[in-house]
Design a protein around this motif. Structure first.
Motif, PDB file in Angstrom:
ATOM      1  N   TRP A   1       8.123 -47.916 -13.846  1.00 41.40           N
ATOM      2  CA  TRP A   1       7.737 -47.164 -15.245  1.00 41.40           C
ATOM      3  C   TRP A   1       7.003 -45.922 -14.665  1.00 41.40           C
ATOM      4  CZ3 TRP A   1       2.986 -45.215 -16.722  1.00 41.40           C
ATOM      5  CH2 TRP A   1       2.993 -44.740 -17.859  1.00 41.40           C
ATOM      6  N   ALA A   2       7.293 -44.756 -15.610  1.00 38.44           N
ATOM      7  CA  ALA A   2       6.452 -43.674 -15.279  1.00 38.44           C
ATOM      8  C   ALA A   2       6.025 -42.744 -16.565  1.00 38.44           C
ATOM      9  CB  ALA A   2       7.367 -42.544 -14.238  1.00 38.44           C
ATOM     10  N   ASN A   3       4.924 -41.995 -16.476  1.00 40.30           N
ATOM     11  CA  ASN A   3       4.686 -41.358 -17.657  1.00 40.30           C
ATOM     12  C   ASN A   3       5.289 -39.796 -17.701  1.00 40.30           C
ATOM     13  OD1 ASN A   3       3.001 -40.070 -15.673  1.00 40.30           O
ATOM     14  ND2 ASN A   3       1.452 -40.275 -16.485  1.00 40.30           N
ATOM     15  N   TYR A   4       6.323 -39.897 -16.824  1.00 42.91           N
ATOM     16  CA  TYR A   4       7.027 -38.617 -16.850  1.00 42.91           C
ATOM     17  C   TYR A   4       8.719 -38.909 -16.528  1.00 42.91           C
ATOM     18  CZ  TYR A   4       6.983 -39.173 -11.759  1.00 42.91           C
ATOM     19  OH  TYR A   4       7.358 -39.638 -10.222  1.00 42.91           O
ATOM     20  N   ASP A   5       9.475 -37.792 -16.608  1.00 40.13           N
ATOM     21  CA  ASP A   5      10.668 -38.188 -16.475  1.00 40.13           C
ATOM     22  C   ASP A   5      11.308 -38.459 -15.162  1.00 40.13           C
ATOM     23  OD1 ASP A   5      13.308 -38.551 -17.006  1.00 40.13           O
ATOM     24  OD2 ASP A   5      13.941 -36.303 -17.234  1.00 40.13           O
TER      25      ASP A   5
ATOM     26  N   PRO B   1       2.947 -37.975  -7.566  1.00 44.06           N
ATOM     27  CA  PRO B   1       2.462 -38.712  -8.661  1.00 44.06           C
ATOM     28  C   PRO B   1       1.360 -39.920  -8.062  1.00 44.06           C
ATOM     29  CG  PRO B   1       4.718 -39.485  -7.881  1.00 44.06           C
ATOM     30  CD  PRO B   1       4.261 -38.100  -7.420  1.00 44.06           C
ATOM     31  N   ASN B   2       0.781 -40.466  -8.977  1.00 44.68           N
ATOM     32  CA  ASN B   2      -0.142 -41.675  -8.599  1.00 44.68           C
ATOM     33  C   ASN B   2       0.984 -42.788  -8.660  1.00 44.68           C
ATOM     34  OD1 ASN B   2      -2.652 -39.973  -9.090  1.00 44.68           O
ATOM     35  ND2 ASN B   2      -2.472 -40.219 -11.137  1.00 44.68           N
ATOM     36  N   VAL B   3       0.588 -43.687  -7.842  1.00 47.51           N
ATOM     37  CA  VAL B   3       1.292 -45.060  -7.829  1.00 47.51           C
ATOM     38  C   VAL B   3       0.403 -46.197  -7.792  1.00 47.51           C
ATOM     39  CG1 VAL B   3       1.822 -44.857  -5.108  1.00 47.51           C
ATOM     40  CG2 VAL B   3       3.335 -45.968  -6.621  1.00 47.51           C
ATOM     41  N   LEU B   4       0.871 -47.267  -8.624  1.00 41.03           N
ATOM     42  CA  LEU B   4       0.098 -48.355  -9.002  1.00 41.03           C
ATOM     43  C   LEU B   4       1.216 -49.574  -8.353  1.00 41.03           C
ATOM     44  CD1 LEU B   4      -1.325 -46.482 -10.709  1.00 41.03           C
ATOM     45  CD2 LEU B   4      -2.750 -48.682 -11.189  1.00 41.03           C
ATOM     46  N   VAL B   5       1.035 -50.161  -7.504  1.00 44.28           N
ATOM     47  CA  VAL B   5       2.114 -51.269  -7.211  1.00 44.28           C
ATOM     48  C   VAL B   5       1.584 -52.787  -7.765  1.00 44.28           C
ATOM     49  CG1 VAL B   5       3.562 -52.508  -5.430  1.00 44.28           C
ATOM     50  CG2 VAL B   5       2.992 -50.106  -5.289  1.00 44.28           C
ATOM     51  N   VAL B   6       2.228 -53.530  -8.625  1.00 41.59           N
ATOM     52  CA  VAL B   6       1.696 -54.778  -8.928  1.00 41.59           C
ATOM     53  C   VAL B   6       2.556 -55.597  -8.416  1.00 41.59           C
ATOM     54  CG1 VAL B   6       0.949 -55.967 -10.863  1.00 41.59           C
ATOM     55  CG2 VAL B   6       0.414 -53.623 -10.874  1.00 41.59           C
TER      56      VAL B   6
ATOM     57  N   GLU C   1       0.362 -48.153 -21.454  1.00 39.94           N
ATOM     58  CA  GLU C   1      -0.104 -47.228 -22.674  1.00 39.94           C
ATOM     59  C   GLU C   1      -1.266 -46.664 -22.177  1.00 39.94           C
ATOM     60  OE1 GLU C   1      -0.778 -49.960 -26.058  1.00 39.94           O
ATOM     61  OE2 GLU C   1       1.349 -49.712 -26.492  1.00 39.94           O
ATOM     62  N   TYR C   2      -2.120 -46.936 -21.228  1.00 41.80           N
ATOM     63  CA  TYR C   2      -3.317 -46.305 -20.747  1.00 41.80           C
ATOM     64  C   TYR C   2      -2.705 -45.063 -19.934  1.00 41.80           C
ATOM     65  CZ  TYR C   2      -7.370 -45.388 -17.742  1.00 41.80           C
ATOM     66  OH  TYR C   2      -8.391 -44.473 -17.091  1.00 41.80           O
ATOM     67  N   PHE C   3      -1.998 -45.364 -19.000  1.00 43.58           N
ATOM     68  CA  PHE C   3      -1.539 -44.337 -18.198  1.00 43.58           C
ATOM     69  C   PHE C   3      -0.635 -43.318 -18.865  1.00 43.58           C
ATOM     70  CE2 PHE C   3      -3.304 -47.118 -14.652  1.00 43.58           C
ATOM     71  CZ  PHE C   3      -3.882 -45.928 -14.009  1.00 43.58           C
ATOM     72  N   GLU C   4      -0.137 -43.780 -19.826  1.00 39.42           N
ATOM     73  CA  GLU C   4       0.868 -42.856 -20.700  1.00 39.42           C
ATOM     74  C   GLU C   4      -0.042 -41.578 -21.368  1.00 39.42           C
ATOM     75  OE1 GLU C   4       3.927 -41.087 -21.865  1.00 39.42           O
ATOM     76  OE2 GLU C   4       4.077 -43.265 -21.719  1.00 39.42           O
ATOM     77  N   ASN C   5      -1.096 -41.740 -21.354  1.00 38.30           N
ATOM     78  CA  ASN C   5      -2.131 -41.020 -21.946  1.00 38.30           C
ATOM     79  C   ASN C   5      -3.000 -40.174 -20.718  1.00 38.30           C
ATOM     80  OD1 ASN C   5      -1.630 -41.161 -24.597  1.00 38.30           O
ATOM     81  ND2 ASN C   5      -2.905 -43.057 -24.574  1.00 38.30           N
ATOM     82  N   VAL C   6      -2.725 -40.550 -19.482  1.00 41.44           N
ATOM     83  CA  VAL C   6      -3.361 -39.749 -18.314  1.00 41.44           C
ATOM     84  C   VAL C   6      -2.506 -38.468 -17.987  1.00 41.44           C
ATOM     85  CG1 VAL C   6      -3.568 -39.969 -15.852  1.00 41.44           C
ATOM     86  CG2 VAL C   6      -4.466 -41.775 -17.424  1.00 41.44           C
ATOM     87  N   ASP C   7      -3.157 -37.424 -17.948  1.00 40.05           N
ATOM     88  CA  ASP C   7      -2.686 -36.241 -17.685  1.00 40.05           C
ATOM     89  C   ASP C   7      -2.240 -35.897 -16.087  1.00 40.05           C
ATOM     90  OD1 ASP C   7      -1.663 -33.776 -18.366  1.00 40.05           O
ATOM     91  OD2 ASP C   7      -3.600 -32.827 -18.311  1.00 40.05           O
ATOM     92  N   GLU C   8      -1.493 -36.871 -15.579  1.00 40.44           N
ATOM     93  CA  GLU C   8      -1.241 -36.702 -14.336  1.00 40.44           C
ATOM     94  C   GLU C   8      -0.053 -37.794 -13.963  1.00 40.44           C
ATOM     95  OE1 GLU C   8      -4.044 -38.318 -11.767  1.00 40.44           O
ATOM     96  OE2 GLU C   8      -5.584 -36.921 -12.240  1.00 40.44           O
ATOM     97  N   PRO C   9       1.064 -36.971 -13.272  1.00 37.93           N
ATOM     98  CA  PRO C   9       2.310 -37.892 -13.043  1.00 37.93           C
ATOM     99  C   PRO C   9       2.007 -39.315 -12.484  1.00 37.93           C
ATOM    100  CG  PRO C   9       2.284 -36.200 -11.559  1.00 37.93           C
ATOM    101  CD  PRO C   9       1.085 -35.977 -12.618  1.00 37.93           C
TER     102      PRO C   9
END
Length: 854
Positions: A753-757, A478-483, A699-707
């Protein structure tokens, strides 16, 4: 002529061995002449600023100038050169403005002497923001009247663009002579302007020249002849003028060193004397340091003039180096910078070393002192036996000084410290020499009881690191963004606070594919860098020197951490992003050592994308917009490697005084009258903006087709007014609250948060030093043995932060308290010590992934 010259040599003592003294005096004379040349040739660069600004800061309102309208201010020139004028302009949204703002300086006949233009979308935003500056650099005649005109060109009347006007302060009546708006005189109203003049400090230049002339005269005084003529030896059988002056120079050395050091902070002799009367202990400690250095040189050279000169030279060189370091990076030299000396010398050629008045002042003082001291005949001091006694005394003094600073609470008891965020203020108040030594005391990590490399290796054997080539989540990690979100905090953990609406509705509502809870931090209100250090390295500030900042004191070589773990499994981008000054907390030096391929700071971001919300703090909305752009830019170039980015935000940075930092819309209101507080209410509305921005990001990354995984946490709670915290704790001061309340003051929210399970969890207690490993575990990627250890440790010890930890018994324990978790805490401390302190014996295989599957 030859006879007169011979007589001069006899009088001056230049015959025989005295010829060496003659040569030395000639060399010293040349140095003095060079000093005069330096002063006279650089006089034009000594210009000082003379700033005039309205004092009534809240008695002004905006007047519209959009639509090619003009406002003018008549003023009397206070100096002969006007460098720039800063004008307070007002608009609600500069991004929609068209046209430009033009400012002119005109003489009484209307002739334009200088004109500057600024695009409307580049002006500053609010009533409380910086002045929009117009750099005129024009010569005027002191005492004559001129006109400053400000108007718009190409700006429609519909634009909301104005200039602030108000009633002048009494101090300004001598130089403000009325203003006009749209050609009509205003009644007692003047433009809100900051005038910056420049002038040559003639007195300072003359003083330096006089000092050099005095040094030249002193250099050629015939001390031997004066001794003989006044028969000084009758009164001082063992001492002539050379010896007397030698000891006088020695006695003056510590004072001279302190003056030279403090001159670089623009402190004159009066200010230094005032400091000595206000904080005598601080000044005395600085003088003791210089005395010790001078005594060491004396024991070595056995010459008072040489020892005094060397001490002053060393102090002057250190002061000059400190000045340039501060000029280039914004912070003075600290002890920990010794570790970066090699890097500093490599990049030194990229900087411009220009002279200014402070530098020349200090250099001239040094030249005067050293040339005068070395012009004396060098006479031997003590015989070797007494020198040995002096050496012993010096060793005892150094040992005692070291013991007091490093092994006692002397500094703490006298409130003598240097906070390493903006340390320059402390260096000025505490003195450079003492401040530097204090930063040395922050560099020692206590060795844990029972520590050994074999003990670490025994633990490491139970937690083998994964291989760099291991695949985990399908075909793609998965991509990972740390904020790390500046001051992100939910004040309800401190006490219930009633508001008109939820200030974190989105974060509070998140459940699906979300793990969230309480992140326990080691800091409150400041020292942001320590929180990111804990997250990245998996180490705790609880076991590091108090008041230290790890980025300044510990990171000197490459250090295994969250970032290197991802790089070792082919993660790409690998950049740190912080929309503020890059020099803060030594990040420019530290981030490369932590494995980041690049560091994007405010200086690297185009001005058009710097969405400031208050002062120069970038909004989270603008910050997160950049993150999306960086991801899109990376993905357009690279279709395979997963994306990693580490972001430190700025929107919620203190302080929260709207009059100073700027205000924002406030839909959220504090409804509890006991807790009603303007700064707290501003902060809660900032939390709402952070919540909105985070919603947009997910919401932006929810629509990104990558974990993709996004982890966000606050670095610390905000430093609000004491009155608010006292009200929060029902009238108790923070010194008298329970330990549970104390711990809650160090809690911030975290969200994974993740856009996958990844499952869902709520109310998880964790500390920043465990959060990084915990995130990697939830991502399902490869992990080092140390990170596996932290994940396992979290099952029994929920957090370690500050003075406390909590076990699975859900009870708070102090680090010094014996409990069933004490062995685990000690074991963890050993692992941390091996990574950070015992770097020559670090068990690398435990802190890094295995290479090539081995």
């Amino acid at each position: 002529m030859k006879a007169k010259l011979q007589r001069f040599f006899e009088i001056s003592g230049f015959e025989g061995k005295g010829k060496v003294l003659l040569v030395r005096k000639i060399i010293l004379t040349l140095i003095i002449i060079c000093g005069m040349g330096m002063v006279l040739m650089n006089a034009g660069t000594f210009n000082r600023n003379y700033v005039l600004e309205r004092l009534e800061t809240h008695s002004y309102e905006p007047v519209q100038i959009a639509g090619d309208r003009e406002a003018t201010q008549t003023f009397v020139a206070q100096k002969a050169h006007l460098w720039k004028a800063g004008v307070r302009l007002y608009t609600l949204d500069k991004t929609v403005l068209k046209g430009k703002v033009k400012a002119e300086i005109r003489d009484k006949d209307g002739k334009v002497l200088s004109a500057i233009e600024v695009p409307c979308n580049e002006i500053h935003l609010t009533k409380y923001d910086d002045f929009t500056e117009f750099e005129f650099n024009t010569d005027l005649k002191k005492g004559q009247e001129y006109v400053l005109a400000v108007r718009t060109e190409g700006s429609p009347k519909s634009d909301n663009l104005g200039v602030y006007m108000g009633k002048m302060a009494d101090e300004q009546k001598d130089y403000l002579k009325g203003s006009t708006v749209y050609g009509k005189n205003t009644s007692g109203q003047d433009l809100r302007v900051r005038w910056v003049y420049q002038f040559l400090p003639v007195v300072s230049v003359a003083f330096m020249v006089i000092m050099l002339l005095m040094a030249l005269i002193f250099t050629w005084l015939p001390m031997d002849w004066i001794d003989a003529r006044w028969k000084r030896k009758k009164f001082f059988p063992q001492a002539g003028l050379n010896r007397i002056f030698g000891w006088l120079f020695m006695a003056a050395t510590p004072f001279f060193c302190h003056i030279i050091m403090m001159r670089y902070y623009d402190m004159g002799l009066g200010a230094i004397i005032h400091q000595a009367t206000r904080v005598p202990l601080v000044v005395l400690l600085n003088l003791l340091i210089y005395i010790l250095v001078a005594w060491i040189f004396y024991v070595i050279t056995n010459r008072t003039t040489v020892a005094a000169s060397l001490t002053v030279l060393v102090a002057s060189v250190c002061a000059l180096g400190n000045y340039y370091v501060f000029k280039f990076r914004g912070t003075p030299i600290m002890f920990q910078d010794i570790y970066s000396l090699g890097t500093a010398t490599e990049v030194a050629g990229n900087y411009s070393f220009e002279l200014d008045l402070r530098i020349v002042y200090s250099l001239i003082f040094t030249i005067v002192f050293v040339t005068a001291a070395l012009s004396l005949r060098m006479e031997k001091g003590f015989p070797w036996k007494k020198r040995l006694v002096g050496l012993l005394a010096c060793a005892v003094a150094l040992g005692g000084f070291y013991h007091i600073l490093f092994n006692t609470d002397f500094l703490k008891n006298h409130d003598i410290q240097v906070k390493t965020w903006h340390p320059q203020g402390y260096y000025k108040r505490r003195g450079t020499a003492l401040s530097f030594i204090i930063t040395w005391t922050y560099n020692t990590i206590e060795k844990p009881e029972g520590y050994s490399v074999s003990a670490v290796e025994k633990v490491a054997a139970k937690y083998p690191s994964d291989s760099e080539k291991k695949n985990t989540i399908g075909k793609k990690s998965p991509n990972v963004l740390v904020v790390m979100n500046e001051s992100l905090a939910d004040l309800n953990v401190d006490g219930k606070i009633k508001t008109s609406s939820d200030y974190m509705p989105y974060i509070h509502s998140l459940k699906k594919n979300t793990i969230k809870g309480h992140c326990h931090m080691s800091i409150f209100g400041a020292n942001t860098a320590n929180s990111e250090f804990e997250f990245l390295t998996g180490t705790s500030m609880a076991f590091l020197p108090p008041r230290s900042v790890a980025y300044n004191s510990l990171v000197h070589t490459e250090l295994a951490n969250f970032t290197t773990t991802l790089k070792q499994q082919n993660y790409g981008y690998n950049k740190a992003v912080h929309p503020y000054y890059g020099r803060g907390w030594n990040r420019e030096v530290v981030y490369p050592l932590l494995g980041f391929d690049d560091f994007i700071s405010m200086e690297d971001i185009p001005e058009s994308k710097l969405d400031f919300i208050r002062a120069k703090y970038m909004s989270d909305e603008g910050d997160f917009k950049l993150l999306k752009e960086y991801y899109e830019g990376y993905r357009a170039k690279n279709q395979s490697n997963p994306f990693y980015l580490f972001n430190v935000t700025m929107q919620n940075h203190g302080g929260f005084d709207a009059a100073k930092q700027g205000d924002i819309d406030r839909p959220v209101k504090i409804t509890d009258s006991k807790l009603k507080d303007d700064q707290a209410e501003l902060f809660l509305n900032l939390m709402k903006k952070s919540d909105d921005a985070f919603k947009d990001l997910t919401e932006y990354f929810e629509n990104v087709d990558e974990p993709t995984v996004i982890v966000m946490f606050g670095d610390h709670q905000p430093a609000l007014e004491d009155s608010f915290w006292n009200a929060m704790y029902n009238g108790k001061s923070v010194d008298n609250i329970s330990k549970e309340q104390q711990v809650n003051r160090y809690v911030t929210p975290f969200i994974i948060w993740a856009n996958y399970d990844i499952g869902s969890e709520d109310n998880v207690d964790i500390s920043a030093n465990m959060l990084g490993a915990y995130t990697l575990d939830k991502m399902g990627v490869q992990m080092t043995g140390y990170q596996k250890y932290l994940v396992d440790m979290h099952k029994t010890v929920k957090f370690v932060a500050g003075e406390f930890y909590m076990g699975d018994d859900n009870k708070l324990h102090r680090l010094t308290e014996e409990s069933k978790y004490s062995k685990k805490i000690n074991e963890y401390q050993k692992l941390q010590y091996n990574l950070l302190a015992d770097t020559g014996h670090t068990v690398d295989s435990f802190f890094n992934l295995k290479k090539n599957g081995k």
